[in-house]
Design a protein around this motif. Structure first.
Motif, PDB file in Angstrom:
ATOM      1  N   LYS A 205       0.724  -1.346   0.252  1.00 24.07           N
ATOM      2  CA  LYS A 205       0.313  -0.367   0.131  1.00 24.07           C
ATOM      3  C   LYS A 205       0.736   1.627   0.059  1.00 24.07           C
ATOM      4  O   LYS A 205       0.851   2.294  -0.646  1.00 24.07           O
ATOM      5  CB  LYS A 205      -0.959   0.006   1.174  1.00 24.07           C
ATOM      6  CG  LYS A 205      -1.915   1.690   1.599  1.00 24.07           C
ATOM      7  CD  LYS A 205      -2.869   1.677   2.534  1.00 24.07           C
ATOM      8  CE  LYS A 205      -2.816   2.510   3.265  1.00 24.07           C
ATOM      9  NZ  LYS A 205      -4.177   2.359   3.913  1.00 24.07           N
ATOM     10  N   MET A 208       2.390   1.549  -3.638  1.00 22.83           N
ATOM     11  CA  MET A 208       1.330   2.339  -4.064  1.00 22.83           C
ATOM     12  C   MET A 208       1.069   3.869  -3.826  1.00 22.83           C
ATOM     13  O   MET A 208       1.067   4.700  -4.893  1.00 22.83           O
ATOM     14  CB  MET A 208      -0.051   1.495  -3.984  1.00 22.83           C
ATOM     15  CG  MET A 208      -0.836   1.569  -5.322  1.00 22.83           C
ATOM     16  SD  MET A 208      -2.418   0.125  -5.703  1.00 22.83           S
ATOM     17  CE  MET A 208      -1.525  -0.767  -5.630  1.00 22.83           C
ATOM     18  N   LEU A 209       1.439   3.874  -3.145  1.00 26.92           N
ATOM     19  CA  LEU A 209       0.750   5.462  -3.200  1.00 26.92           C
ATOM     20  C   LEU A 209       2.297   6.016  -2.968  1.00 26.92           C
ATOM     21  O   LEU A 209       1.798   6.789  -4.288  1.00 26.92           O
ATOM     22  CB  LEU A 209       0.642   6.118  -1.398  1.00 26.92           C
ATOM     23  CG  LEU A 209      -1.055   5.045  -0.764  1.00 26.92           C
ATOM     24  CD1 LEU A 209      -1.307   5.597   0.410  1.00 26.92           C
ATOM     25  CD2 LEU A 209      -2.000   6.019  -1.876  1.00 26.92           C
ATOM     26  N   SER A 212       2.150   6.627  -7.047  1.00 30.09           N
ATOM     27  CA  SER A 212       1.499   7.499  -8.214  1.00 30.09           C
ATOM     28  C   SER A 212       1.528   8.269  -7.737  1.00 30.09           C
ATOM     29  O   SER A 212       1.008  10.002  -8.579  1.00 30.09           O
ATOM     30  CB  SER A 212       0.327   6.642  -7.952  1.00 30.09           C
ATOM     31  OG  SER A 212      -0.414   6.958  -6.451  1.00 30.09           O
ATOM     32  N   HIS A 236      -1.646   2.980 -11.173  1.00 33.51           N
ATOM     33  CA  HIS A 236      -2.039   2.053 -10.279  1.00 33.51           C
ATOM     34  C   HIS A 236      -3.396   2.042 -10.163  1.00 33.51           C
ATOM     35  O   HIS A 236      -4.106   1.608  -9.632  1.00 33.51           O
ATOM     36  CB  HIS A 236      -1.433   2.476  -9.292  1.00 33.51           C
ATOM     37  CG  HIS A 236       0.030   1.652  -8.686  1.00 33.51           C
ATOM     38  ND1 HIS A 236       0.937   0.802  -9.794  1.00 33.51           N
ATOM     39  CD2 HIS A 236       1.775   2.209  -8.193  1.00 33.51           C
ATOM     40  CE1 HIS A 236       2.057   0.406  -9.193  1.00 33.51           C
ATOM     41  NE2 HIS A 236       2.442   1.521  -8.124  1.00 33.51           N
ATOM     42  N   PHE A 237      -3.622   3.018 -10.607  1.00 38.21           N
ATOM     43  CA  PHE A 237      -5.637   3.785 -10.507  1.00 38.21           C
ATOM     44  C   PHE A 237      -6.187   3.961 -12.237  1.00 38.21           C
ATOM     45  O   PHE A 237      -6.832   5.010 -12.172  1.00 38.21           O
ATOM     46  CB  PHE A 237      -5.873   4.504  -9.338  1.00 38.21           C
ATOM     47  CG  PHE A 237      -4.870   4.573  -8.377  1.00 38.21           C
ATOM     48  CD1 PHE A 237      -6.012   2.899  -7.358  1.00 38.21           C
ATOM     49  CD2 PHE A 237      -4.512   4.870  -7.251  1.00 38.21           C
ATOM     50  CE1 PHE A 237      -4.848   3.033  -5.578  1.00 38.21           C
ATOM     51  CE2 PHE A 237      -3.420   4.136  -6.432  1.00 38.21           C
ATOM     52  CZ  PHE A 237      -3.723   4.200  -5.704  1.00 38.21           C
ATOM     53  N   TYR A 579     -12.186  -4.063  -7.333  1.00 34.83           N
ATOM     54  CA  TYR A 579     -11.532  -2.037  -7.352  1.00 34.83           C
ATOM     55  C   TYR A 579     -13.101  -1.882  -8.463  1.00 34.83           C
ATOM     56  O   TYR A 579     -13.062  -0.630  -7.861  1.00 34.83           O
ATOM     57  CB  TYR A 579     -10.271  -2.256  -9.148  1.00 34.83           C
ATOM     58  CG  TYR A 579     -10.130  -0.765  -8.809  1.00 34.83           C
ATOM     59  CD1 TYR A 579      -9.321   0.106  -7.207  1.00 34.83           C
ATOM     60  CD2 TYR A 579      -9.825  -1.141  -9.820  1.00 34.83           C
ATOM     61  CE1 TYR A 579      -8.682   1.567  -7.843  1.00 34.83           C
ATOM     62  CE2 TYR A 579      -9.666   0.525 -10.482  1.00 34.83           C
ATOM     63  CZ  TYR A 579      -9.166   1.607  -9.492  1.00 34.83           C
ATOM     64  OH  TYR A 579      -8.311   3.157  -9.591  1.00 34.83           O
ATOM     65  N   LEU A 619      -9.607   6.425  -0.910  1.00 32.39           N
ATOM     66  CA  LEU A 619      -8.409   6.670  -1.302  1.00 32.39           C
ATOM     67  C   LEU A 619      -7.230   5.326  -0.576  1.00 32.39           C
ATOM     68  O   LEU A 619      -7.517   3.945  -1.009  1.00 32.39           O
ATOM     69  CB  LEU A 619      -6.858   7.634  -0.772  1.00 32.39           C
ATOM     70  CG  LEU A 619      -5.693   7.864  -1.183  1.00 32.39           C
ATOM     71  CD1 LEU A 619      -5.584   7.341  -2.499  1.00 32.39           C
ATOM     72  CD2 LEU A 619      -4.715   8.048  -0.783  1.00 32.39           C
ATOM     73  N   ASP A 620      -8.060   4.871   1.212  1.00 29.80           N
ATOM     74  CA  ASP A 620      -8.413   4.036   1.544  1.00 29.80           C
ATOM     75  C   ASP A 620      -9.071   2.342   0.443  1.00 29.80           C
ATOM     76  O   ASP A 620      -8.335   1.258   0.348  1.00 29.80           O
ATOM     77  CB  ASP A 620      -8.129   3.717   2.642  1.00 29.80           C
ATOM     78  CG  ASP A 620      -7.080   3.720   3.753  1.00 29.80           C
ATOM     79  OD1 ASP A 620      -6.097   4.037   3.505  1.00 29.80           O
ATOM     80  OD2 ASP A 620      -7.711   4.722   4.648  1.00 29.80           O
ATOM     81  N   VAL A 623      -7.077   1.482  -2.477  1.00 28.85           N
ATOM     82  CA  VAL A 623      -5.818   1.170  -2.646  1.00 28.85           C
ATOM     83  C   VAL A 623      -6.296  -0.067  -2.721  1.00 28.85           C
ATOM     84  O   VAL A 623      -5.316  -1.235  -3.035  1.00 28.85           O
ATOM     85  CB  VAL A 623      -4.991   1.769  -1.421  1.00 28.85           C
ATOM     86  CG1 VAL A 623      -3.780   1.180  -1.139  1.00 28.85           C
ATOM     87  CG2 VAL A 623      -4.549   2.808  -2.022  1.00 28.85           C
ATOM     88  N   LYS A 626      -8.117  -2.962  -4.854  1.00 28.60           N
ATOM     89  CA  LYS A 626      -6.929  -2.586  -5.733  1.00 28.60           C
ATOM     90  C   LYS A 626      -5.761  -3.933  -5.514  1.00 28.60           C
ATOM     91  O   LYS A 626      -5.302  -4.781  -6.134  1.00 28.60           O
ATOM     92  CB  LYS A 626      -5.673  -1.700  -5.962  1.00 28.60           C
ATOM     93  CG  LYS A 626      -5.234  -1.946  -7.923  1.00 28.60           C
ATOM     94  CD  LYS A 626      -5.961  -1.964  -9.155  1.00 28.60           C
ATOM     95  CE  LYS A 626      -5.668  -1.776  -9.903  1.00 28.60           C
ATOM     96  NZ  LYS A 626      -4.478  -3.068 -10.350  1.00 28.60           N
TER      97      LYS A 626
END
Length: 692
Positions: A205, A208-209, A212, A236-237, A579, A619-620, A623, A626
């Protein structure tokens, strides 16, 4: 430092292989067999101890002790397949058994072996000896060819009993929360992830953040629905498939058929007593039919979320327990025709209709989906796949020897399930964890909903797809013809059942063989919790319920098919499109702010936006869904570890692969002609086990 260590290890491995290739020609001159050894991929599987093997032929003649060692090579490391020369055996004949052991040069350096394969150099004949055990320093292990033997036919009774006794100490049952399915008390080392990073949710996580850079670029407050789409411009999104059509009634109805929770819709044979509808209200949406006519034509369907009634939620929101009616139009399109957000009829609990003001109707659908999302996460996903199947995995380890053919049948489908559940409950469902941050009913409500659902769950009902569909009135393919969850699920269920049937009937040629199998009967006993003084699975509806034991091959086939299907297809259907469903919150909101509508007053887009959670909550949700949507293990029938090597089982697995490939081709061909393809039960994308 890590790079240096990796380089040194790589160099040593290269030099070891070079030494073997120089050594191999001379070694082959003095051998007529080669011994192939696959060391397992578990933590600490490799060994530096001296390992020996002895071969036995069909008449009991034995070879000398053979040291498994190649000079200058670091042998028997984790995950490696290595070849060792075997001294000349001459006319030894077929090899029927091996004995394998290690010395005490490193007393705590146990070795985990997947299998040993011995190949005749001239004839190319191969003899497989699956081991799937830790080789301890204090005993020798006798392994027959294929190592599939029922307990009543095993001449190593004492060793087998000792092994199971040890397993029961490692795999103890515990009920973490009263009323929930049982789990393992302490995570055994064998169940740990082989690649820790891949399943480290927190670490992935953060990465990923970071990659991005999304948190640095969200700087303004949303004021309209289109603003939310700005979240999907980062690495990633991707834009979820639901973004464009989420407001339409057709999409809302399609979620009942091919969404993450496609197990709620039922054929309506009578209007529920607590649903406040009549002909005058519904006729405009039933193509001028009465309710009775729509029911008679099998065009009316409903959902009922009564299990959600009274569940506690966060103080800033509430949870509906809705009922809904859906109608199948003459053109084959399913649409919603009535939504009642709570169970009791009341002036403050109106029935919302498609003719209501646009945003009022849209808001009612969002609150319905918020309730459906709670059911999906707690039961369809976590409770009735992850937790129920963990209990089965623990029970299997406790009662079936690794030499039992049914252990070998089930084992590929338990890969990482215990580890991911241990990780998930500690990270996602802890106080202040992901569930508390993003789900309306929090972890407390989630546990309560699992308790309610599990109290009604039956292995021969919900756990068996054909019977579960039949109970909802939807087994007939002519009813709801675009119900692709049913269409694809049944095709795969039948392929799995045929695979299981072939293997079961190969090992149990009579019902008496089933009755005499004490390991199998003990396994069933702990599944059902019958006459047990300790914590067990305590499942209802385990086949053989009337007799209190398994007594036919059909019962075994039903049981094992249900388990394999749930670990693969059932979990895939509930997990891998999370997702697409959750990432755009108006589509399938896990959390909504405020209170559900109690009247039909016209709403505005501003009212819709007031229900959308804060950006950090979204956002949580993005993530974690995903991460959960990533495929964790190999596709169904492509087993990470091969457990069954006997010819019948190998042939059955190949037939399963062929059947699944054919189903995959058919699904892809069908999807080519669909505006909204359903890909999530294509066997190409269904993993073997619940590993994420």
């Amino acid at each position: 430092m890590g790079n240096i260590v990796a380089f040194v290890k790589g160099a040593l491995h290269y030099l070891g292989n070079l030494a073997f290739h120089l050594y191999k020609p001379n070694a082959l001159k003095n051998c007529d067999h080669l011994i192939h050894v696959q060391t397992g991929d578990k933590k600490g599987a490799g060994t530096d101890a001296n390992v020996y093997i002895r071969l036995f032929n069909e008449t009991g003649v034995t070879s000398s002790e053979i040291l498994l060692d190649v000079p200058f090579r670091d042998d028997l490391e984790k995950g490696t397949l290595e070849v060792f020369p075997c001294p000349m055996l001459g006319d030894f004949g077929p090899i029927s058994r091996i004995e394998i052991w290690r010395d005490e040069a490193a007393p705590w350096d146990d070795w985990y072996v997947d299998y040993v394969m011995i190949a005749h150099v001239g004839s190319k004949t191969k003899y497989y000896f699956p081991v799937h055990r830790w080789i301890r320093s204090y005993r020798r292990y006798s392994i027959k060819e294929f190592d599939v033997v029922l307990p009543q036919h095993d001449d190593c009774h004492a060793a087998r009993a000792d092994e199971l006794k040890e397993k029961r100490m490692l795999y103890e049952f515990v009920r973490q929360v009263p009323g929930l399915p049982t789990q393992v008390k302490t995570l055994p080392v064998d169940e740990s992830f082989s690649n820790e990073y891949k399943w480290n949710i927190v670490q992935r996580k953060v990465q990923m953040l970071t990659e991005s850079a999304i948190t640095k670029r969200i700087i303004y407050k949303w004021t309209k629905l289109d603003d939310i789409k700005s979240m999907f411009k980062f690495k990633h999104f991707p834009v979820p498939s639901s973004v464009e059509e989420w407001q339409t009634d057709e999409h809302f109805a399609r979620q009942r058929l091919t969404g993450v929770n496609a197990v709620m819709i039922r054929l309506c044979e009578r209007i529920p007593d607590n649903l406040d509808v009549d002909d005058q209200m519904l006729r405009p949406f039933l193509e001028d039919k009465t309710i009775v006519q729509a029911i008679s034509a099998k065009k009316l369907f409903y959902t009922d979320h009564k299990l959600l009634k009274g569940l506690a939620t966060d103080e800033h929101t509430e949870l509906c327990s809705p009922l809904a009616l859906f109608y199948l139009r003459n053109d084959g399109t399913l649409v919603p025709v009535a939504l009642q957000l709570f169970q009791e009829k009341a002036p403050t609990n109106p029935v919302f209709l498609p003719s209501d003001p646009k945003y009022t109707w849209l808001l009612a659908k969002m609150w319905y989906n918020n309730a459906d999302a709670q059911y999906h996460q707690a039961l369809t996903h976590l409770g009735l796949t992850h937790l129920v199947m963990e209990g089965v995995a623990v029970c299997t380890h406790r009662n079936l020897s690794p030499s039992h053919p049914m252990f070998r049948l089930l084992a590929p489908h338990f890969l990482y399930i215990i580890a991911i559940n241990t990780r998930g409950l500690s990270v996602l469902m802890c106080d202040g964890g992901w569930i508390d941050k993003t789900l309306a009913m929090k972890s407390t409500g989630t546990f309560e909903l699992i308790r309610r659902g599990f109290s009604e769950w039956r292995m021969d009902g919900y756990g068996c797809l054909p019977k579960e569909l039949e109970a909802r009135g939807l087994l007939d393919p002519n009813i709801l013809p675009e119900y692709y969850y049913r269409e694809d699920g049944l095709a795969i269920y039948r392929a799995i059942r045929e695979y299981v049937k072939t293997i079961v009937e190969n090992f149990y040629d009579t019902d008496d063989a089933i009755l005499r199998d004490d390991e199998l009967q003990s396994w069933r006993k702990e599944l059902a919790g019958v006459d047990c003084q300790h914590c067990t699975c305590a499942f209802k509806g385990v086949p053989g319920e009337r007799e209190g034991r398994f007594s036919s091959s059909g019962q075994l086939v039903d049981t094992f098919t249900s388990i394999i299907f749930t670990c693969s297809v059932g979990h895939a259907a509930a997990n891998y499109q999370q997702y697409d469903e959750y990432a755009f919150p108006p589509n399938y909101p896990a959390m909504l702010n405020g209170r559900a509508p109690r009247d039909k007053v016209a709403r505005t887009e501003k009212d819709i936006m007031a229900t959308i959670p804060e950006q950090d909550v979204l956002l949580d949700t993005m993530v974690v869904t995903k991460l959960l949507s990533d495929m964790g293990t190999n596709r169904l029938s492509d087993f990470e570890v091969q457990y069954l090597f006997d010819p019948v089982s190998v042939s059955a697995k190949e037939k399963l692969r062929e059947d699944l490939d054919e189903i995959s081709v058919n699904i892809k061909e069908r999807n080519r002609h669909l505006k909204h393809p359903f890909t999530f039960l294509d066997p190409e994308f269904i993993p073997n086990s619940i590993s994420i």
